[in-house]
Scaffold this motif. Sequence first.
Motif, mmCIF file in Angstrom:
data_model
loop_
_atom_site.group_PDB
_atom_site.id
_atom_site.type_symbol
_atom_site.label_atom_id
_atom_site.label_comp_id
_atom_site.label_asym_id
_atom_site.label_seq_id
_atom_site.Cartn_x
_atom_site.Cartn_y
_atom_site.Cartn_z
ATOM 1 N N LYS A 68 0.854 -1.187 0.000
ATOM 2 C CA LYS A 68 0.000 0.000 0.000
ATOM 3 C C LYS A 68 0.889 1.236 0.000
ATOM 4 C CE LYS A 68 -2.123 -0.868 3.848
ATOM 5 N NZ LYS A 68 -3.109 -0.741 4.964
ATOM 6 N N PRO A 69 0.400 2.370 -0.490
ATOM 7 C CA PRO A 69 1.255 3.556 -0.516
ATOM 8 C C PRO A 69 1.710 3.971 0.878
ATOM 9 C CG PRO A 69 -0.638 3.876 -1.945
ATOM 10 C CD PRO A 69 -0.892 2.615 -1.166
ATOM 11 N N GLY A 70 3.013 4.167 1.034
ATOM 12 C CA GLY A 70 3.523 4.758 2.258
ATOM 13 C C GLY A 70 3.221 6.245 2.243
ATOM 14 N N ILE A 71 2.743 6.776 3.353
ATOM 15 C CA ILE A 71 2.297 8.160 3.426
ATOM 16 C C ILE A 71 3.307 8.981 4.223
ATOM 17 C CG2 ILE A 71 0.457 9.719 4.159
ATOM 18 C CD1 ILE A 71 -0.328 7.766 1.914
ATOM 19 N N CYS A 72 3.688 10.122 3.663
ATOM 20 C CA CYS A 72 4.665 10.993 4.323
ATOM 21 C C CYS A 72 4.196 12.438 4.218
ATOM 22 C CB CYS A 72 6.034 10.831 3.667
ATOM 23 S SG CYS A 72 7.360 11.768 4.465
ATOM 24 N N PHE A 73 4.304 13.169 5.331
ATOM 25 C CA PHE A 73 3.979 14.595 5.366
ATOM 26 C C PHE A 73 5.228 15.387 5.737
ATOM 27 C CE2 PHE A 73 -0.332 12.948 5.913
ATOM 28 C CZ PHE A 73 -1.094 13.845 5.172
ATOM 29 N N VAL A 74 5.534 16.403 4.941
ATOM 30 C CA VAL A 74 6.654 17.296 5.253
ATOM 31 C C VAL A 74 6.251 18.726 4.934
ATOM 32 C CG1 VAL A 74 8.371 15.503 4.765
ATOM 33 C CG2 VAL A 74 7.713 17.105 2.963
ATOM 34 N N THR A 75 7.004 19.646 5.480
ATOM 35 C CA THR A 75 6.728 21.044 5.204
ATOM 36 C C THR A 75 7.469 21.487 3.947
ATOM 37 O OG1 THR A 75 6.472 23.196 6.275
ATOM 38 C CG2 THR A 75 8.612 22.079 6.543
#
Length: 565
Positions: A68-75
Amino acid sequence: MTLPSRSGGQILVDALNIHGVDTAFGVPGESYLDVLDALHDSDIRFIINRQEGGAAFMAEAYGKMTGKPGICFVTRGPGATNASIGVHTAYQDSTPMILFIGQVGNDFTDREAFQEIDYRRMYGQMAKWVTQIDRADRIPEYLARAFQVATSGRPGPVVLALPEDMLVDVASVADTRRYTPVQASPSSAQIETLRNMLAESKRPVVLLGGGTWNAQACADLARFAEANALPVGCAFRFQDLLDNAHPNYIGDVGIGINPKLAARVRDADLLIAIGPRLGEMTTSGYSLLASPVPKQRLVHLHADAEELGSVYQAELMINSGAPQACAMLAAMAPVDARAWQDSVAEARAELAAYQEQPPIFKDGTAPLDLWQVVQQLQAAVPKDTIITNGAGNYASWAHRFYRYGGMRTQLAPTNGAMGYGVPAGVAAKIIDPERTVITFAGDGEYMMNGQELATAVQYKAGVLIIVFNNSMFGTIRMHQERDYPGRVSGTTLHNPDFAALAQAYGAHGEVVNTTAEFGPALARALAHTREQSLPAIIELRYDGNLITPNATLETIRKTAQAQGK
């Protein structure tokens, strides 16, 4: 029907829930505060990382492990540039991943505002799709497409920029249904052609690699190999697609390939490549197969139609995902394999010989025998143990001598990214806490993302990290001695006490200088990870002259000098 009004951040998190997201990785930023607020009341775990490169690597490892897609949040700006290494890894490794980047508000765009970057230009060549969501009411549409693109065909990364003002805008919009990955499948005529080519061959070899694999595909592939007595190799850093104890497994086709296995691939009259891109590392610099027309009859199966024929003109090209192809191969009527039925046993014997103790340790003079380290580790851990590593010569001890137990027991970057091993190991333990996770890391490798040890402590991820400390960037030093013998420049490292560093983080740490010390240290470290649910580090201090299983720096230097370099 009246739709409820929601902020852009809430719409986005609701969409993540619809698409089955359970975990996200990232470093917080003021550019996506509304998303963080929406995550507060959701069931999605938000793993706080210490640097965006580590966060992106963890998301990539999640994609490898789960499909499944790995989810990443960055600024924005610096956060996005730090995260780019994980996106590049996901692209070359065919891993589903979605990177969300906080962006400057729409009213500030194209002014070179604070930390502003045009992400379409920045990520254009390292992602399957890059875009910016400018309207909150279109978030469900964009996310549905992002998940679809990341998982269909050849999997890969998608990058979505999120303007800060868009996330706080309020909209009334319907949600979408959950995404459904799409893969092509072979035709019955193509499978029949493949069967005829196999029946005509005398020296066939199967090569596995690439994305889209799952446990069922691996099981179907094993049935196909068994039914047709086929020797099966795995492409660079895809060694876990077939249990290495399986009687048809003959080794890995990558950096430091067994010379006898390389000869088998070169001399094959039929090569069936299921999934790999047939890139530089897998083909030994495009030497195992001549380009563009190989001398071997080549059957190339790949999830991306554009990959087929891009480097090699295969005689039979099949656009298919691995599960779809392997199901049909498993159901295919077997051929008469008498012409090559002895080749598997011969290749297995060659593999066993290649995995014996290297000559550099046979005289017993080296205080720390790295071959014995791997043997003791193999004996001490369960078959389903996950081994992670990044780039460096130290990885050859795992790739050559460790026997991977099957699907998703190896996490390693095919793009050669340093700094991958530690975050991948931490992510693997967070994702599947019941399994043993071991990270192999060189001293240079560890120092690139070792800060994620704090993440492991915070989330009680009991990964064991084995640091191979030879006080140098070993791979570059090896090339340096080969091309510029005796002229050491830019490759010497002064390292911390890794065991003391581990203890400072709240982890267990030990230093090992001799072979006799390793077994007891391993037992203590594994017990700590299991009983305390906390990470551990074993630092191996050894002679940097022992650069690879095949050679010392001294012999490389002398050979180069003899050649007049």
